[in-house]
Write a protein that holds these residues in place. Structure first.
Motif, PDB file in Angstrom:
ATOM      1  N   ASP A  77       0.789  -1.196  -0.169  1.00 47.81           N
ATOM      2  CA  ASP A  77       0.057   0.041  -0.138  1.00 47.81           C
ATOM      3  C   ASP A  77       0.821   1.206   0.132  1.00 47.81           C
ATOM      4  N   ARG A  78       0.387   2.326  -0.258  1.00 48.66           N
ATOM      5  CA  ARG A  78       0.909   3.776  -0.490  1.00 48.66           C
ATOM      6  C   ARG A  78       0.614   4.376   0.821  1.00 48.66           C
ATOM      7  N   THR A  79      -0.629   4.479   1.332  1.00 50.57           N
ATOM      8  CA  THR A  79      -1.237   5.202   2.397  1.00 50.57           C
ATOM      9  C   THR A  79      -1.815   4.244   3.494  1.00 50.57           C
ATOM     10  N   PRO A  80      -2.012   4.730   4.497  1.00 50.70           N
ATOM     11  CA  PRO A  80      -1.392   5.949   5.191  1.00 50.70           C
ATOM     12  C   PRO A  80      -0.289   5.896   5.632  1.00 50.70           C
ATOM     13  N   LEU A  81       0.497   6.961   5.324  1.00 50.66           N
ATOM     14  CA  LEU A  81       1.731   7.209   5.970  1.00 50.66           C
ATOM     15  C   LEU A  81       1.989   7.080   7.481  1.00 50.66           C
ATOM     16  N   PRO A  82       3.166   6.352   7.738  1.00 49.14           N
ATOM     17  CA  PRO A  82       3.192   6.411   9.265  1.00 49.14           C
ATOM     18  C   PRO A  82       4.128   7.635   9.748  1.00 49.14           C
ATOM     19  N   TRP A  83       3.564   8.689  10.233  1.00 45.90           N
ATOM     20  CA  TRP A  83       4.128   9.774  10.386  1.00 45.90           C
ATOM     21  C   TRP A  83       5.081   9.810  11.669  1.00 45.90           C
ATOM     22  N   LEU A  84       4.833   9.115  12.493  1.00 44.44           N
ATOM     23  CA  LEU A  84       5.553   9.109  13.818  1.00 44.44           C
ATOM     24  C   LEU A  84       7.142   8.574  13.427  1.00 44.44           C
ATOM     25  N   PRO A  85       7.254   7.416  12.730  1.00 44.23           N
ATOM     26  CA  PRO A  85       8.474   6.816  12.331  1.00 44.23           C
ATOM     27  C   PRO A  85       9.396   7.924  11.404  1.00 44.23           C
ATOM     28  N   LEU A  86       8.489   8.284  10.412  1.00 39.19           N
ATOM     29  CA  LEU A  86       9.053   9.384   9.373  1.00 39.19           C
ATOM     30  C   LEU A  86       9.475  10.549   9.942  1.00 39.19           C
ATOM     31  N   GLY A  87       8.883  10.830  10.931  1.00 43.95           N
ATOM     32  CA  GLY A  87       9.169  12.116  11.650  1.00 43.95           C
ATOM     33  C   GLY A  87      10.410  11.991  12.375  1.00 43.95           C
ATOM     34  N   LEU A  88      10.543  11.089  13.222  1.00 46.68           N
ATOM     35  CA  LEU A  88      11.726  10.878  13.978  1.00 46.68           C
ATOM     36  C   LEU A  88      12.939  10.633  13.230  1.00 46.68           C
ATOM     37  N   LEU A  89      12.785   9.923  11.892  1.00 47.25           N
ATOM     38  CA  LEU A  89      13.693   9.702  10.964  1.00 47.25           C
ATOM     39  C   LEU A  89      14.023  10.833  10.524  1.00 47.25           C
ATOM     40  N   LEU A  90      13.148  11.846  10.024  1.00 46.41           N
ATOM     41  CA  LEU A  90      13.809  13.184   9.574  1.00 46.41           C
ATOM     42  C   LEU A  90      14.257  14.178  10.555  1.00 46.41           C
ATOM     43  N   ALA A  91      13.797  13.898  11.817  1.00 51.21           N
ATOM     44  CA  ALA A  91      14.515  14.802  12.998  1.00 51.21           C
ATOM     45  C   ALA A  91      15.864  14.200  13.055  1.00 51.21           C
ATOM     46  N   ALA A  92      16.208  13.032  13.345  1.00 49.07           N
ATOM     47  CA  ALA A  92      17.433  12.434  13.323  1.00 49.07           C
ATOM     48  C   ALA A  92      18.381  12.980  12.361  1.00 49.07           C
ATOM     49  N   ALA A  93      17.818  12.681  11.123  1.00 49.37           N
ATOM     50  CA  ALA A  93      18.698  13.178   9.948  1.00 49.37           C
ATOM     51  C   ALA A  93      18.951  14.658   9.949  1.00 49.37           C
ATOM     52  N   ALA A  94      17.768  15.586  10.502  1.00 48.84           N
ATOM     53  CA  ALA A  94      18.340  16.914  10.328  1.00 48.84           C
ATOM     54  C   ALA A  94      19.174  17.232  11.344  1.00 48.84           C
ATOM     55  N   THR A  95      19.292  16.715  12.348  1.00 47.59           N
ATOM     56  CA  THR A  95      20.080  16.796  13.553  1.00 47.59           C
ATOM     57  C   THR A  95      21.624  16.633  13.167  1.00 47.59           C
ATOM     58  N   SER A  96      21.320  15.265  12.679  1.00 47.82           N
ATOM     59  CA  SER A  96      22.900  14.653  12.224  1.00 47.82           C
ATOM     60  C   SER A  96      23.515  15.636  11.090  1.00 47.82           C
TER      61      SER A  96
END
Length: 146
Positions: A77-96
Motif C-alpha cells: 500500500d501507499r497510504t496511510p503514511l506512518p508519520w511518527l517513524p518518518l518524523g523521527l527519522l527526519l528529526a535524526a537526519a536533520a540533527t545529524s
C-alpha cells in the motif's frame, strides 16, 4: 531433533523467503551504516567529535530501522503514511546533518553520505510520491552543502 528458529520449520516457502528478505534488508542496512560511520570516525581526531558521530549513527540507525519496519508493514500500500517513524527519522537526519558542519572538512562528505544512506534505506521503501520527491530533492542538497 529440529531447531525452531523463529518458527522456520513451521513456515511456508513464501513466508521463509519473506523473512529471509526482510532480515537481509535490516542486516545490510546496519552493516553499511556501521562501515560508513567507521570511515567517518577514522577521519575525526577529537574524541568529542567521535562520540557525537557515534551517537548520531546510533540515532540514525534506530530511526532508520523503525521507518523501514513501517515501510515493510505498509507494503504494497501507499497510504496511510506512518508519520511518527518518518518524523523521527527526519528529526535524526536533520540533527545529524546540522552536526556535519561542525566536523573537519575531511569528514563532512562521509558524514553527509551516512545521513543520505539512512534516509534512502529508511524512507526509500515508502511508495508515496511526496516522500519520494522529497528524497530526490534532499539527497543532492544533503551531500553537496557540507
Amino acid at each position: 531433533m529440529r531447531i525452531h528458529l523463529w518458527g522456520w520449520t513451521d513456515r511456508t516457502q513464501v513466508e521463509r523467503v519473506r523473512l529471509y528478505t526482510i532480515t537481509s534488508l535490516y542486516a545490510i542496512f546496519w552493516l553499511l551504516l556501521l562501515l560508513a560511520a567507521a570511515g567517518t570516525v577514522g577521519v575525526v581526531k577529537q574524541p568529542v567529535e567521535s562520540v557525537v558521530m557515534g551517537l548520531c549513527t546510533l540515532a540514525l540507525g534506530v530511526t532508520g530501522t523503525l521507518a523501514m519496519r513501517a515501510a515493510v508493514r505498509l507494503h504494497p500500500d501507499r497510504t496511510p503514511l506512518p508519520w511518527l517513524p518518518l518524523g523521527l527519522l527526519l528529526a535524526a537526519a536533520a540533527t545529524s546533518e546540522a552536526l556535519v558542519f561542525l566536523l573537519p572538512d575531511k569528514a563532512r562528505f562521509s558524514a553527509a553520505t551516512v545521513v543520505v544512506s539512512v534516509l534512502a534505506w529508511g524512507a526509500g521503501g515508502f511508495r508515496d510520491h511526496s516522500v519520494q520527491w522529497f528524497l530526490f530533492v534532499a539527497f543532492p542538497l544533503l551531500v553537496l552543502l557540507p
